[in-house]
Enzyme design. Structure first.
Site, mmCIF file in Angstrom:
data_model
loop_
_atom_site.group_PDB
_atom_site.id
_atom_site.type_symbol
_atom_site.label_atom_id
_atom_site.label_comp_id
_atom_site.label_asym_id
_atom_site.label_seq_id
_atom_site.Cartn_x
_atom_site.Cartn_y
_atom_site.Cartn_z
ATOM 1 N N GLY A 128 -41.937 -50.033 -3.593
ATOM 2 C CA GLY A 128 -41.173 -48.126 -4.138
ATOM 3 C C GLY A 128 -40.326 -48.332 -4.518
ATOM 4 N N ASN A 165 -53.332 -50.184 -7.682
ATOM 5 C CA ASN A 165 -53.165 -49.657 -5.927
ATOM 6 C C ASN A 165 -52.820 -48.088 -6.811
ATOM 7 O OD1 ASN A 165 -53.486 -48.343 -3.799
ATOM 8 N ND2 ASN A 165 -52.319 -49.496 -3.046
ATOM 9 N N GLU A 217 -48.540 -49.071 4.048
ATOM 10 C CA GLU A 217 -48.414 -47.993 4.562
ATOM 11 C C GLU A 217 -49.263 -48.195 5.439
ATOM 12 O OE1 GLU A 217 -48.899 -47.056 0.377
ATOM 13 O OE2 GLU A 217 -46.901 -48.398 -0.746
ATOM 14 N N GLU A 221 -46.707 -59.124 -0.276
ATOM 15 C CA GLU A 221 -45.752 -57.777 -1.017
ATOM 16 C C GLU A 221 -44.863 -57.568 0.378
ATOM 17 O OE1 GLU A 221 -48.757 -54.691 -3.372
ATOM 18 O OE2 GLU A 221 -49.054 -53.848 -0.745
ATOM 19 N N LYS A 263 -53.190 -45.546 -4.813
ATOM 20 C CA LYS A 263 -52.685 -44.282 -3.508
ATOM 21 C C LYS A 263 -53.281 -43.061 -3.627
ATOM 22 C CE LYS A 263 -48.864 -48.072 -3.110
ATOM 23 N NZ LYS A 263 -47.290 -48.752 -2.980
ATOM 24 N N HIS A 278 -52.649 -53.279 3.629
ATOM 25 C CA HIS A 278 -51.709 -52.825 3.114
ATOM 26 C C HIS A 278 -50.038 -52.137 4.174
ATOM 27 C CE1 HIS A 278 -48.679 -50.701 0.598
ATOM 28 N NE2 HIS A 278 -49.604 -51.496 -0.440
ATOM 29 N N SER A 287 -42.959 -53.665 -6.762
ATOM 30 C CA SER A 287 -41.879 -52.803 -8.074
ATOM 31 C C SER A 287 -42.198 -53.568 -9.094
ATOM 32 C CB SER A 287 -40.719 -52.155 -7.846
ATOM 33 O OG SER A 287 -40.354 -51.600 -6.742
#
Ligand code: 13P
Length: 260
Positions: free
Chosen positions: A178, A12, A102, A172, A14, A100, A217
């Protein structure tokens, strides 16, 4: 078209790369994949502007699956700035990330919208890659299992088993995305087994074949232990997917771990 292998490593990207870097990264991944046909499906989710180029490049090798990072829940209409599933299908995109964290966090996406996006993707034959996972506070308070179960039931509860069978699910944990923090192999194994059980409750035996990927990560240094989990079928990779060698190392690790 569905991913041929059950072990999947997905990148991904992003909101990273520009035309030049996206081009170079795609060339490296497609060339490697053509030279190393294997039992791991490689999925790449570049930003929207590079999807057409990505499909074209992947088409020549036929072994890299191109996914979008998001889509709209309506087929088409006056939704300035949005991208509809029929558009994605018309250029040959085969899969799409939905839910996701985010998107949940910054764009207010909740499971009811996510459920509609999944339906739209399935209607047009794209494979949804559904993301779930708890945040740090939910992990620390011990509520993480309920949170993930709730996400899964709300987003996937309206699907029939044959639809659930078409999904890819990604676990996730938000606290690991991140941040450099990662779930331990034990934490990942436990949550993947939990997610598998939830999927089986909704869909019965067909859910045993749904790939469940780990994301957060994930890097070559920690992937071997995580991928060893029985119910871990690969990874959804963010930062480490932006460097071809690192991403390909993760594909190799997944192949080696899952071969046995
Ligand atoms: P990182 O690998 O950068 O933590 O991102 C994971 C992720 O969000 C993939 O969708």
């Amino acid at each position: 078209m569905e991913m041929s292998a059950r072990t999947i490593v997905a990148g991904n990207w992003k909101m990273h790369t520009e035309a030049g870097t996206a081009n170079a990264l795609l060339d490296a991944l497609v060339a490697w994949s053509a030279a190393n046909p294997g039992h791991v499906s490689m999925v790449v989710a570049p930003p929207f502007p590079f999807l057409g180029m990505a499909v074209e490049k992947a088409g020549s090798a036929g072994s890299v699956i191109i996914a979008a990072q998001n889509c709209h829940q309506e087929e088409q209409g006056a939704f300035t700035g949005e991208v509809g599933v029929p558009m994605l299908r018309s250029i040959g995109v085969q899969a799409c990330i939905v839910g996701h964290s985010e998107r949940r966090q910054y764009y207010g996406e909740h499971d009811a919208i996510i459920a509609r996006k999944i339906k739209m993707l399935l209607k047009h034959g794209l494979q949804p890659i559904y993301c779930c996972g708890e945040n740090r506070e939910e992990r620390e308070s011990g509520r993480f299992r309920e949170v993930v179960a709730d996400q899964i039931r709300k987003a996937l509860g309206g699907l029939v088993p044959a639809e659930i069978a078409k999904l890819v699910v990604a676990y996730e944990p938000v606290w690991a995305i991140g941040t450099g923090l990662t779930a331990t192999p034990e934490q990942a194994a436990e949550m993947h087994a939990f997610i598998r059980a939830e999927l089986c409750q909704l869909a019965g035996g067909v859910a045993k074949e749904v790939p469940v990927l780990y994301g957060g990560s994930c890097k070559p240094e920690n992937a071997t232990g995580i991928f060893r989990g029985d119910e871990v079928n690969g990874g959804l990779i963010g930062g480490a997917a932006l460097v071809a060698d690192t991403f390909l190392e993760l594909v190799r690790i997944a192949g080696a771990v899952k071969q046995h």
